[in-house]
Design an enzyme around this catalytic site. Structure first.
Site, short mmCIF file in Angstrom:
data_model
loop_
_atom_site.label_atom_id
_atom_site.label_comp_id
_atom_site.label_asym_id
_atom_site.label_seq_id
_atom_site.Cartn_x
_atom_site.Cartn_y
_atom_site.Cartn_z
N LYS A 140 21.45 -18.92 20.79
CA LYS A 140 21.04 -19.98 21.64
C LYS A 140 22.04 -20.86 22.30
CE LYS A 140 16.42 -20.70 18.99
NZ LYS A 140 15.66 -21.60 18.33
N TYR B 57 8.20 -19.12 24.87
CA TYR B 57 7.77 -19.98 23.64
C TYR B 57 6.31 -20.71 24.05
CZ TYR B 57 12.36 -20.45 21.86
OH TYR B 57 13.60 -20.04 21.07
N PHE C 194 7.21 -30.91 20.07
CA PHE C 194 8.59 -30.55 20.44
C PHE C 194 8.79 -29.64 21.46
CE2 PHE C 194 7.35 -27.78 17.10
CZ PHE C 194 7.63 -26.37 17.42
N ARG D 97 15.45 -11.00 10.39
CA ARG D 97 14.87 -12.44 10.16
C ARG D 97 15.38 -12.73 8.94
NH1 ARG D 97 11.50 -15.62 13.35
NH2 ARG D 97 10.15 -16.41 11.38
N THR E 267 13.68 -21.26 9.61
CA THR E 267 13.78 -22.01 11.04
C THR E 267 14.70 -23.47 10.74
OG1 THR E 267 11.77 -21.18 11.54
CG2 THR E 267 12.47 -23.15 12.90
N ARG F 199 21.82 -19.22 9.81
CA ARG F 199 21.44 -20.50 9.65
C ARG F 199 21.92 -21.40 8.75
NH1 ARG F 199 15.29 -19.58 11.94
NH2 ARG F 199 15.59 -19.51 14.44
N ASN G 193 19.03 -24.63 16.30
CA ASN G 193 19.27 -23.77 14.80
C ASN G 193 20.03 -22.49 15.43
OD1 ASN G 193 17.13 -22.42 16.15
ND2 ASN G 193 15.95 -22.84 14.43
N HIS H 113 17.64 -17.15 17.70
CA HIS H 113 15.98 -16.64 17.59
C HIS H 113 16.21 -15.36 17.41
CE1 HIS H 113 12.11 -16.06 18.83
NE2 HIS H 113 12.55 -15.13 19.46
N GLU I 32 9.19 -9.80 23.45
CA GLU I 32 10.31 -10.43 23.98
C GLU I 32 11.50 -9.50 24.48
OE1 GLU I 32 11.10 -12.54 20.08
OE2 GLU I 32 9.32 -13.98 20.35
#
Ligand code: CMP
Length: 143
Positions: A9, A49, A57, A85, A91, A102, A112, A115, A126
């Site tokens: 990100k 998203y 948010f 993951r 998250t 993270r 964070n 993704h 995606e």
């Protein structure tokens, strides 16, 4: 072979964490089969998203994810969707275990660092949002 979508990100790119993050996946044994640095449009962010569009948010998330370049990649290898993951961690970085990306590199849930697709269906969706078939190594069209 299984593939997943992973994206560093804007906070991760601006903090100079892209190479460390890619390196973790490569050291684990996964192969990079597609990669690009891009600035997401608002349209792409809202589509990516869309499952969160009713969440409070959502606007903050779209503003943040379009605030600077992201590094999008496709990783390939056995069990890569679930394993990536695990490597990424929870998250909320406060709940992410040390040793996870993270857990080691982030503090805030809203920023964070990374993704990763959460299921085989999300991975297919995606990957196709960010990459054309001929941009992925190993696809016939890319040979
Ligand atoms: P990601 O895995 O990219 O998927 C959805 C994102 O929404 C998530 O990471 C978080 O960065 C973000 N997010 C989830 N919950 C919140 C929240 N309460 N406030 C801000 N951002 C959030």
């Amino acid at each position: 072979m299984e593939r997943t979508f992973v994206m560093v990100k804007p906070d991760g790119v601006s903090r100079g964490l892209t190479s460390e993050i890619l390196s973790r996946f490569e050291k684990k044994g996964y192969s990079l089969v597609g990669a690009k640095l891009l600035q997401m449009s608002e349209d792409l962010a809202q589509t990516h998203y869309e499952e969160h569009k009713e969440r409070p948010f959502f606007n903050t998330l779209v503003a943040f994810i379009t605030s600077g370049p992201v590094f999008a990649m496709v990783l390939e290898g056995e069990g890569v969707i679930a394993e990536a993951r695990k490597m990424i961690g929870a998250t909320d970085p406060k709940e992410a275990v040390p040793g996870s990306i993270r857990g080691d590199l982030a503090i805030k849930k809203s920023e964070n660092v990374i993704h990763g697709s959460d299921s085989p269906e999300s991975a297919v969706r995606e990957i196709s949002l960010y990459f054309n078939e001929d941009e992925l190594i190993g696809n016939k069209a890319a040979q």
